[in-house]
Scaffold this active site. Structure first.
Site, PDB file in Angstrom:
ATOM      1  N   LYS A  64      30.159  41.645  39.730  1.00  0.00           N
ATOM      2  CA  LYS A  64      29.963  41.896  38.301  1.00  0.00           C
ATOM      3  C   LYS A  64      30.492  40.752  37.433  1.00  0.00           C
ATOM      4  CE  LYS A  64      34.106  44.828  37.695  1.00  0.00           C
ATOM      5  NZ  LYS A  64      34.839  44.041  36.720  1.00  0.00           N
ATOM      6  N   ASP A  65      31.349  39.873  37.999  1.00  0.00           N
ATOM      7  CA  ASP A  65      31.868  38.732  37.239  1.00  0.00           C
ATOM      8  C   ASP A  65      30.897  37.558  37.210  1.00  0.00           C
ATOM      9  OD1 ASP A  65      34.247  40.053  36.695  1.00  0.00           O
ATOM     10  OD2 ASP A  65      35.313  39.155  38.392  1.00  0.00           O
ATOM     11  N   CYS A  86      28.754  39.968  29.346  1.00  0.00           N
ATOM     12  CA  CYS A  86      29.874  40.908  29.194  1.00  0.00           C
ATOM     13  C   CYS A  86      30.105  41.308  27.743  1.00  0.00           C
ATOM     14  CB  CYS A  86      31.150  40.312  29.773  1.00  0.00           C
ATOM     15  SG  CYS A  86      31.781  38.878  28.882  1.00  0.00           S
ATOM     16  N   ARG A 101      44.136  43.998  28.366  1.00  0.00           N
ATOM     17  CA  ARG A 101      43.881  42.846  29.230  1.00  0.00           C
ATOM     18  C   ARG A 101      44.993  42.691  30.257  1.00  0.00           C
ATOM     19  NH1 ARG A 101      41.198  38.589  27.939  1.00  0.00           N
ATOM     20  NH2 ARG A 101      41.317  38.342  30.198  1.00  0.00           N
ATOM     21  N   ARG A 129      30.725  48.013  27.436  1.00  0.00           N
ATOM     22  CA  ARG A 129      29.794  48.975  28.045  1.00  0.00           C
ATOM     23  C   ARG A 129      30.426  50.360  28.120  1.00  0.00           C
ATOM     24  NH1 ARG A 129      30.239  50.983  32.852  1.00  0.00           N
ATOM     25  NH2 ARG A 129      31.784  49.392  33.400  1.00  0.00           N
ATOM     26  N   ARG A 130      31.675  50.411  28.590  1.00  0.00           N
ATOM     27  CA  ARG A 130      32.365  51.702  28.687  1.00  0.00           C
ATOM     28  C   ARG A 130      32.588  52.302  27.310  1.00  0.00           C
ATOM     29  NH1 ARG A 130      36.448  48.733  32.493  1.00  0.00           N
ATOM     30  NH2 ARG A 130      35.401  48.880  34.503  1.00  0.00           N
ATOM     31  N   ARG A 132      47.968  46.062  33.660  1.00  0.00           N
ATOM     32  CA  ARG A 132      47.374  47.150  32.884  1.00  0.00           C
ATOM     33  C   ARG A 132      47.989  48.503  33.243  1.00  0.00           C
ATOM     34  NH1 ARG A 132      40.977  45.850  33.172  1.00  0.00           N
ATOM     35  NH2 ARG A 132      41.536  44.249  34.698  1.00  0.00           N
TER      36      ARG A 132
END
Length: 356
Positions: free
Chosen positions: A89-90, A252, A158, A140-141, A164
């Site tokens: 996904k990166d 992104c 971040r 997106r979330r 986190r």
């Protein structure tokens, strides 16, 4: 081991990010290759990326592409490493012209997971009090969850996963975090997952849960080596997902979400484009039939075909083309319904936020 046998062993240099999760993922890839290739040694070279260094700004507002891959790809281009392990996904949907994805490994859980502050350990998002703050770095979330849980607030968080989680547990700012379930499970934090967000709540990111191996396009020996790791179903699903993202020209900073599934010979895709605040949402579902004709056989040819930068000698050309076409057709359908305008506004809003 004799000096002669040592001389015959090949050394392969592997690039990765420095984070604990990245090292876990890279070590798992190397361990798999060691089981398959007994005459190869591996040297893991870790490095920090732009995304690792800029921790005070939301990802969508940094305004730079390849945040977690640029330095790794430079090392690959320079020949300092022979391949790089990424979270798929990166990776940008369009790679540098001399790079390809030589392997897509079997997908871990692709969904998003909710990790609650200890005081809310038994709750789900729907149970949290009004104005509870949810930490996530993904537009997106946020866009999807604002639609489902309008009583909650969302703030960027971040840092690597350890940072986190520490912020969640030690600060009083966040009631919960939303993270990729795959990363949480690879860190062996399964017990912290309070809720898994299924597709009716939150479609996942393109490539989420899958690992990818990036290789120089003309390094046929390394391509042949890593191709042993390909997982056909994951690869075909991710080709379709990446084709959607590329055709939409999204990244992104824009809320694009997917769900894919293979049943028999049918590949199903649900794709969605949302506004940043979630007030607009276009969602469609399509399917295609996958061919089971013969795969590519020769990785020594300069004519080796790739689909959204993915090459796979062990997977049918026709199946990969059908998957890529499905993603393209999905993007065109969404664009015909107004996705282009939604994405344009999202990019503009992020650019304005970057300047502030």
């Amino acid at each position: 081991m004799s000096a002669e046998s040592m001389e015959q062993r090949k050394m392969v240099r592997v690039g990765t990010r420095k984070s604990q999760l990245a090292m876990i993922q890279t070590n798992s890839v190397v361990a798999s290759l060691k089981k398959l290739c007994h005459d190869v040694d591996f040297d893991i070279i870790s490095m920090s990326t732009t995304g690792d260094k800029i921790l005070d700004t939301a990802l969508s507002k940094i305004g730079e592409k390849s945040l977690f891959t640029k330095e790794l790809e430079k090392a690959l281009d320079d020949g300092r490493v022979d391949f790089v392990v990424h979270s798929l996904k990166d990776l940008q949907s369009t790679l540098p012209p001399n790079m390809v994805i030589g392997a897509v490994l079997e997908r871990e859980d692709p969904y998003d997971a909710v990790l609650m502050h200890p005081k809310h350990a038994t709750k789900h998002l729907a149970d949290l009090p009004e104005n509870s703050v949810i930490g996530t770095s993904s537009v997106r979330r946020v866009a999807q969850l604002k639609r489902k849980y309008p009583h909650l607030k969302f703030e960027s968080v971040r840092g690597n996963l350890n940072t986190r989680l520490r912020k969640l547990d030690e600060d009083e700012m966040y009631s919960a975090l939303v993270l990729a379930a795959a990363g949480v499970k690879r860190m062996d934090w399964d017990s912290r997952i309070s809720q898994t967000l299924l597709p009716d709540e939150c479609l996942y990111a393109v490539g989420q849960g899958a690992l990818a191996v990036e290789v120089r396009a003309n390094d046929f020996d390394t391509l042949a080596l890593v191709s042993k790791l390909n997982h056909e179903e994951t690869l075909l699903r991710c080709v379709a997902e990446r084709a959607l993202l590329r055709e939409l020209e999204a990244g992104c900073s824009t809320p694009v979400a997917v769900y894919t599934e293979i049943k028999g010979k049918e590949l199903y895709m649900t794709g969605a484009v949302l506004s940043l605040d979630g007030s607009e949402c276009l969602k469609e579902t399509m399917q295609t039939t996958l061919s089971d004709t013969q795969p590519q056989q020769d990785t020594s040819s300069a004519d080796l075909q790739h689909y959204v930068s993915v090459v796979a000698q062990t997977v049918s050309h026709q199946a990969m083309k059908a998957a890529e076409d499905l993603g393209i057709d999905m993007a065109k359908l969404l664009i015909s319904k107004g996705a282009g305008d939604i994405l344009s506004v999202a990019r503009q809003q992020n650019a304005e936020g970057e300047k502030k």
